[in-house]
Design an enzyme around this catalytic site. Structure first.
Site, mmCIF file in Angstrom:
data_model
loop_
_atom_site.group_PDB
_atom_site.id
_atom_site.type_symbol
_atom_site.label_atom_id
_atom_site.label_comp_id
_atom_site.label_asym_id
_atom_site.label_seq_id
_atom_site.Cartn_x
_atom_site.Cartn_y
_atom_site.Cartn_z
ATOM 1 N N ASP A 38 1.097 -1.380 -0.369
ATOM 2 C CA ASP A 38 0.685 0.168 0.013
ATOM 3 C C ASP A 38 0.649 1.102 -0.466
ATOM 4 O O ASP A 38 2.078 0.819 0.192
ATOM 5 C CB ASP A 38 -1.239 -0.046 1.246
ATOM 6 C CG ASP A 38 -2.081 0.630 0.821
ATOM 7 O OD1 ASP A 38 -1.828 2.018 1.047
ATOM 8 O OD2 ASP A 38 -2.989 -0.223 1.121
ATOM 9 N N ASP A 46 3.189 1.430 -4.405
ATOM 10 C CA ASP A 46 3.137 2.762 -4.731
ATOM 11 C C ASP A 46 2.480 1.705 -6.701
ATOM 12 O O ASP A 46 2.980 1.076 -7.522
ATOM 13 C CB ASP A 46 3.217 3.768 -5.534
ATOM 14 C CG ASP A 46 2.029 4.200 -6.646
ATOM 15 O OD1 ASP A 46 1.079 4.254 -6.619
ATOM 16 O OD2 ASP A 46 2.404 5.521 -5.996
ATOM 17 N N VAL A 47 1.088 1.240 -6.728
ATOM 18 C CA VAL A 47 0.745 0.095 -7.651
ATOM 19 C C VAL A 47 0.540 1.592 -9.107
ATOM 20 O O VAL A 47 1.038 0.550 -10.026
ATOM 21 C CB VAL A 47 -0.984 0.078 -7.499
ATOM 22 C CG1 VAL A 47 -1.290 -1.161 -6.729
ATOM 23 C CG2 VAL A 47 -1.865 1.124 -7.212
ATOM 24 N N ASN A 56 -6.265 -5.045 -5.594
ATOM 25 C CA ASN A 56 -7.467 -4.257 -5.159
ATOM 26 C C ASN A 56 -7.576 -3.059 -4.659
ATOM 27 O O ASN A 56 -8.480 -2.743 -4.684
ATOM 28 C CB ASN A 56 -6.993 -4.960 -3.384
ATOM 29 C CG ASN A 56 -8.403 -4.793 -2.637
ATOM 30 O OD1 ASN A 56 -9.474 -4.467 -2.697
ATOM 31 N ND2 ASN A 56 -7.749 -3.943 -1.679
ATOM 32 N N TYR A 75 -15.290 5.985 -13.317
ATOM 33 C CA TYR A 75 -15.247 4.992 -12.050
ATOM 34 C C TYR A 75 -15.260 3.711 -12.907
ATOM 35 O O TYR A 75 -15.517 2.788 -12.924
ATOM 36 C CB TYR A 75 -15.796 5.550 -10.399
ATOM 37 C CG TYR A 75 -15.645 3.355 -9.593
ATOM 38 C CD1 TYR A 75 -14.538 3.734 -8.882
ATOM 39 C CD2 TYR A 75 -16.608 3.421 -9.493
ATOM 40 C CE1 TYR A 75 -14.562 2.301 -7.982
ATOM 41 C CE2 TYR A 75 -16.428 2.037 -8.477
ATOM 42 C CZ TYR A 75 -14.840 2.322 -7.670
ATOM 43 O OH TYR A 75 -15.743 0.809 -6.848
ATOM 44 N N LYS A 85 -12.746 0.555 -14.040
ATOM 45 C CA LYS A 85 -14.009 -1.068 -13.687
ATOM 46 C C LYS A 85 -13.984 -2.003 -14.388
ATOM 47 O O LYS A 85 -14.201 -2.984 -14.169
ATOM 48 C CB LYS A 85 -14.897 -0.804 -12.328
ATOM 49 C CG LYS A 85 -14.222 -0.053 -11.308
ATOM 50 C CD LYS A 85 -13.391 -0.473 -10.349
ATOM 51 C CE LYS A 85 -12.720 -0.194 -9.351
ATOM 52 N NZ LYS A 85 -11.686 -1.184 -8.690
ATOM 53 N N THR A 112 -16.545 0.338 3.829
ATOM 54 C CA THR A 112 -15.283 0.794 4.040
ATOM 55 C C THR A 112 -14.925 2.422 3.606
ATOM 56 O O THR A 112 -15.648 2.978 4.362
ATOM 57 C CB THR A 112 -14.433 0.172 2.974
ATOM 58 O OG1 THR A 112 -14.369 0.997 1.709
ATOM 59 C CG2 THR A 112 -14.517 -1.603 2.568
HETATM 60 N N1 LIG Z 1 -16.418 -0.109 -0.985
HETATM 61 C C1 LIG Z 1 -16.886 -0.250 -1.881
HETATM 62 O O1 LIG Z 1 -18.227 -0.150 -1.243
HETATM 63 C C2 LIG Z 1 -16.296 -0.867 -2.558
HETATM 64 C C3 LIG Z 1 -17.612 -1.503 -4.011
HETATM 65 C C4 LIG Z 1 -16.617 -2.169 -5.547
HETATM 66 C C5 LIG Z 1 -15.347 -2.126 -5.561
HETATM 67 N N2 LIG Z 1 -14.329 -2.183 -4.603
HETATM 68 C C6 LIG Z 1 -13.394 -1.655 -4.890
HETATM 69 O O2 LIG Z 1 -12.796 -2.085 -3.796
HETATM 70 C C7 LIG Z 1 -11.587 -2.432 -3.664
HETATM 71 C C8 LIG Z 1 -10.913 -1.709 -1.999
HETATM 72 O O3 LIG Z 1 -11.924 -0.488 -1.720
HETATM 73 P P1 LIG Z 1 -12.103 -0.415 0.066
HETATM 74 O O4 LIG Z 1 -13.653 -0.351 -0.177
HETATM 75 O O5 LIG Z 1 -10.886 -1.614 0.844
HETATM 76 O O6 LIG Z 1 -11.294 1.160 -0.043
HETATM 77 P P2 LIG Z 1 -10.179 1.697 0.833
HETATM 78 O O7 LIG Z 1 -9.961 3.826 0.458
HETATM 79 O O8 LIG Z 1 -11.029 1.431 2.089
HETATM 80 O O9 LIG Z 1 -8.915 0.632 0.391
HETATM 81 C C9 LIG Z 1 -8.315 1.219 -0.792
HETATM 82 C C10 LIG Z 1 -6.956 1.191 -0.541
HETATM 83 O O10 LIG Z 1 -6.108 1.692 -1.665
HETATM 84 C C11 LIG Z 1 -5.100 1.997 -1.218
HETATM 85 N N3 LIG Z 1 -3.921 2.970 -2.470
HETATM 86 C C12 LIG Z 1 -4.576 4.212 -3.286
HETATM 87 N N4 LIG Z 1 -3.715 4.794 -4.118
HETATM 88 C C13 LIG Z 1 -3.053 3.945 -4.250
HETATM 89 C C14 LIG Z 1 -2.265 3.593 -5.054
HETATM 90 N N5 LIG Z 1 -1.641 4.148 -5.964
HETATM 91 N N6 LIG Z 1 -0.949 1.992 -4.487
HETATM 92 C C15 LIG Z 1 -1.308 1.576 -3.724
HETATM 93 N N7 LIG Z 1 -2.892 1.249 -2.743
HETATM 94 C C16 LIG Z 1 -2.727 2.428 -3.049
HETATM 95 C C17 LIG Z 1 -5.124 2.905 -0.343
HETATM 96 O O11 LIG Z 1 -4.523 3.654 0.350
HETATM 97 C C18 LIG Z 1 -6.458 1.954 0.825
HETATM 98 O O12 LIG Z 1 -5.439 2.037 1.604
HETATM 99 C C19 LIG Z 1 -11.187 -0.524 -4.488
HETATM 100 O O13 LIG Z 1 -10.976 -0.882 -5.681
HETATM 101 C C20 LIG Z 1 -12.580 -0.062 -5.007
HETATM 102 O O14 LIG Z 1 -13.211 0.518 -6.286
HETATM 103 C C21 LIG Z 1 -15.173 -1.397 -3.539
#
Ligand SMILES: NC(=O)c1ccc[n+]([C@@H]2O[C@H](COP(=O)([O-])OP(=O)(O)OC[C@H]3O[C@@H](n4cnc5c(N)ncnc54)[C@H](O)[C@@H]3O)[C@@H](O)[C@H]2O)c1
Length: 246
Positions: free
Chosen positions: A36, A59-60, A82, A146, A150, A183
């Site tokens: 992360d 950093d991805v 993720n 988005y 996605k 989240t």
């Molecule tokens: N929560 C939802 O409702 C939901 C629904 C569908 C999809 N998603 C997807 O699930 C995944 C996780 O989301 P979440 O809800 O846990 O969000 P979150 O914001 O809690 O976690 C996202 C994490 O990604 C990290 N991050 C951001 N940019 C980064 C980078 N450049 N390099 C490395 N890490 C990075 C952040 O620091 C954070 O720890 C995402 O891809 C999101 O689009 C979430």
């Protein structure tokens, strides 16, 4: 334990779904690398999970980070792409700069994650899990960037699955499509809109099951996809969305 001895790298592992997957994977006998840019969150989680978890800064969007990280792990059985952000806004609101930023993290990040996962796992096989969203299947007016990002993850997943199958690598690649899950990302989206209460009520309303989901409910499908139980599963889209795609 369903993941005994497996080694998994989870991007965005410091928070939300990534943290829930890291926690469940360790409970199922795996070793996890939490990757992360949130160093404090990732290090705290790794300390909490104990000897079978460690944190690395990745950093991805940075190929150099992928090269040094994956190069430093002896064997890998699973990579979970993720990490992601959500940019709110319709086609008239989202700027080119915001659109590019969304794609840089959510699409380029997954592309690099798949590229380095294939390179690392092609000798022994493994599982790549890409976090898409229901938003990658079903469009809404206010998520133009988005939705695009996605959907790109979903189809890229199938291309990687086809390539790995054809190449005989023993690598499977699948996408997960959550509905709205509780989240920290939700707070980040609500902070971008003028009517957060209305938006939140709308999220609950689109799930026939009558609530939004929990991170543990997404971690459960990731355990299946990382385990040998899913050996015949590749190129598939897993909708875990409380029925909102019905
Ligand atoms: N929560 C939802 O409702 C939901 C629904 C569908 C999809 N998603 C997807 O699930 C995944 C996780 O989301 P979440 O809800 O846990 O969000 P979150 O914001 O809690 O976690 C996202 C994490 O990604 C990290 N991050 C951001 N940019 C980064 C980078 N450049 N390099 C490395 N890490 C990075 C952040 O620091 C954070 O720890 C995402 O891809 C999101 O689009 C979430």
């Amino acid at each position: 334990m369903r993941l005994n001895g497996k080694i998994a790298l989870i991007t965005g592992g410091s928070s939300g779904l990534g943290a829930a997957m890291a926690t469940r994977f360790v409970a199922e006998g795996a070793s996890v690398v939490i990757a992360d840019i949130d160093d404090a969150g990732g290090e705290a989680l790794a300390a909490e999970l104990g000897a079978n978890a460690r944190y690395i800064h990745l950093d991805v969007t940075q190929e150099a980070d992928w090269a040094s990280t994956v190069g430093g792990i002896k064997t890998l059985d699973c990579v979970i792409n993720n990490a992601g952000i959500t940019t709110a806004g319709n086609i008239e609101q989202v700027t080119l700069e915001q659109f590019r930023h969304e794609f840089e993290i959510d699409v380029v990040g997954v592309f690099l994650g798949c590229k380095y996962a294939v390179a690392a796992m092609k000798e022994r096989g493994g599982s790549i899990i890409n976090m898409s969203s229901l938003a990658g299947i079903k469009a809404t007016a206010d998520l133009v960037a988005y939705n695009g990002a996605k959907a790109a993850v979903a189809i890229m997943t199938k291309s990687v699955a086809a390539h790995c199958g054809k190449s005989g690598y023993g690598i499977r690649c699948n996408s997960i499509h959550p509905g709205v899950i509780r989240t920290p990302i939700l707070d980040k989206v609500l902070a971008q809109v003028p009517n957060p209460d209305e938006v939140y009520a709308g999220w609950v309303a689109v799930h026939p099951i009558g609530r939004i989901g929990t991170p543990e409910e997404i971690a459960a499908i990731a355990v299946y996809l990382a385990s040998d139980e899913s050996g015949f599963t590749t190129g598939a889209e897993f909708r875990i969305d409380g029925g909102s795609s019905i």
